[in-house]
Design a protein around this motif. Structure first.
Motif, short mmCIF file in Angstrom:
data_model
loop_
_atom_site.label_atom_id
_atom_site.label_comp_id
_atom_site.label_asym_id
_atom_site.label_seq_id
_atom_site.Cartn_x
_atom_site.Cartn_y
_atom_site.Cartn_z
N UNK A 167 50.89 93.34 71.79
CA UNK A 167 50.39 92.89 70.49
C UNK A 167 50.14 91.39 70.51
N UNK A 168 51.08 90.62 71.03
CA UNK A 168 50.95 89.17 71.07
C UNK A 168 49.78 88.74 71.93
N UNK A 204 44.22 94.98 56.66
CA UNK A 204 44.88 95.02 57.96
C UNK A 204 45.71 93.78 58.23
N UNK A 205 45.69 92.87 57.27
CA UNK A 205 46.51 91.66 57.31
C UNK A 205 47.31 91.61 56.02
N UNK A 235 50.59 88.21 57.81
CA UNK A 235 51.48 89.00 58.66
C UNK A 235 50.65 90.03 59.42
N UNK A 236 50.77 90.01 60.75
CA UNK A 236 49.99 90.90 61.62
C UNK A 236 50.93 91.85 62.36
N UNK A 237 50.58 93.13 62.45
CA UNK A 237 49.48 93.78 61.73
C UNK A 237 49.95 94.27 60.37
N UNK A 238 48.99 94.55 59.45
CA UNK A 238 49.32 95.17 58.17
C UNK A 238 49.55 96.66 58.37
N UNK A 419 46.08 98.01 68.29
CA UNK A 419 46.74 99.15 68.92
C UNK A 419 47.92 99.71 68.16
N UNK A 420 48.27 99.11 67.00
CA UNK A 420 49.38 99.59 66.18
C UNK A 420 48.82 100.45 65.05
#
Length: 435
Positions: A167-168, A204-205, A235-238, A419-420
């Motif tokens: 993710x990062x 999505x955020x 904040x990622x991801x929503x 990808x989440x």
């Protein structure tokens, strides 16, 4: 005067807040250059004159020989110290002009139990609020400058022990690709920078003004993005849980916390279903109702000239206008005008036999239920989804409501951010990434 100073003066020609003054500091004649809208000159000069030698001042600054770097330094609020004998300048951190408001309580998110402070427009202050409350060496801060002509500072904050490395790396890769492509002014630009879908009906955020919510997200393996001059943490991801769960809920006893969250889930379902259910039971499936209730509904609609779908769409549109007006009007008169306007309008349309009494009750209940959703952006998503259910209910009745809910659930299940899955609930490292 050397050519270096001349080039800087030419670059800032026409700016009335630009100054280039000759001063005697430590017994030497030097030029001090800066922007008085960003620099407290008198206070800074008083601090510089406490030094005994000019070389001591130069040791605390950064030597700049490139004119473009010097211009950027001035725009960032630095003070340049230039000697006529040298074709360069020393960049110093001056006493700044205060351009930031103090830490205040949140204006858009209400906190019942917990810290009342909120983020503001200063990115360094926002990072400091997180640092102060999350005292851990695992908290990492990565900063970038975005934009071609207008530079904007952003910062990524994450916990290296809990964040997913994949993710990062995806977030950092997207930001790196965007560095010199375009400007970053708003959240839509952040979507573009991060490569997220432009036409997504859900956010999505996740955005928040409350430091506690950002801290909770970092602890749970998510990444927080700050943009300078934006008083929000992104904040990622929503994910779906952002509609229902608040960190502040943990300040209640456990049974009360579960009850509050259950109420929010019920609010989401009621806001989605009630308007469509009215249309389905009135226009398509009245046989579902008991005879007494069916007669009562029919009596309430006596004299109404429109079919149920037109009736509810007209009132939904008016209600959307009232909600938007309540946001745009000044806070001192907005609630009064919208409340009086809503009451008078509702009473007038009922007396004019344009809509039924029952519809006013249905829309009031749906609006109240919609307000239980966490986050203003999330409540707008619910307001949009309910129109899909209303249209399907007008065609297929109760079956249309079920089809609408199925379509919405399918759509939410199809959304992925870095990808989440959107339906994912736990982002801690080591947990499965399925929803």
């Amino acid at each position: 005067m050397n050519s270096f100073i001349g080039k800087i003066k030419d670059a800032f020609q026409g700016n009335d807040d630009f100054f280039c003054k000759k001063q005697i500091i430590c017994g030497e004649s030097v030029f001090v250059i800066g922007l008085d809208s960003l620099v407290e000159l008198d206070k800074t000069l008083g601090e510089l004159k406490e030094y005994k030698e000019i070389e001591e001042i130069e040791q605390h600054g950064e030597e700049l020989a490139d004119i473009e770097t010097a211009k950027t330094s001035l725009l960032e609020g630095k003070l340049l110290l230039a000697r006529t004998s040298k074709d360069l300048a020393i960049s110093l951190v001056p006493a700044p002009v205060s351009l930031n408001r103090s830490i205040e309580s949140s204006s858009n998110e209400n906190v019942v139990l917990g810290s009342a402070i909120s983020f503001n427009e200063d990115i360094k202050l926002n990072i400091g609020l997180v640092r102060k409350n999350l005292k851990s060496q695992n908290l990492k801060v990565k900063t970038y400058e975005i934009g071609k002509q207008y530079k904007k500072e952003i910062a990524l904050l994450y916990n290296q022990e809990t964040v997913h490395s994949e993710l990062l790396s995806k977030i950092q890769g997207q930001i790196t690709k965007f560095l010199n492509q375009a400007e970053l002014e708003c959240i839509q630009d952040a979507y573009k920078m991060l490569g997220l879908k432009k036409w997504s009906f859900v956010t999505q955020i996740n955005t928040t003004e409350i430091p506690d919510e950002a801290l909770r997200a970092i602890r749970k393996g998510r990444v927080v993005l700050f943009i300078d001059r934006l008083s929000l943490a992104l904040i990622l991801p929503g994910v779906l849980r952002d509609m229902i769960f608040l960190y502040n809920d943990h300040n209640y006893p456990y049974p009360l916390m579960l009850s509050v969250r259950l109420l929010r889930i019920m609010g989401i379902l009621l806001a989605l279903i009630i308007p469509g259910l009215y249309v389905a039971l009135v226009a398509v499936n009245p046989e579902v109702l008991r005879i007494e209730i069916a007669l009562s509904v029919a009596q309430s609609r006596e004299g109404v000239p429109y079919p149920a779908i037109i009736e509810i769409l007209i009132m939904l549109l008016i209600l959307e206008l009232i909600l938007e007006a309540s946001i745009r009007l000044p806070s001192s008169i907005g609630p009064t005008i919208t409340m009086v306007g809503g009451i008078i309008l509702g009473q007038a349309v009922v007396e004019a036999k344009l809509v039924s009494n029952l519809l006013i009750i249905i829309l009031a209940a749906a609006t109240i239920a919609n307000s239980t959703v966490v986050g203003f952006q999330n409540s707008i998503s619910i307001r949009i989804f309910k129109y899909l259910i209303v249209f399907l209910a007008s065609l297929y009745g109760i079956l249309g409501i079920l089809v609408g809910l199925f379509i919405i659930c399918t759509y939410l299940a199809s959304i992925e951010t870095f990808g989440i899955p959107y339906l994912h609930f736990n982002l801690n490292k080591g947990e499965k990434s399925s929803g």
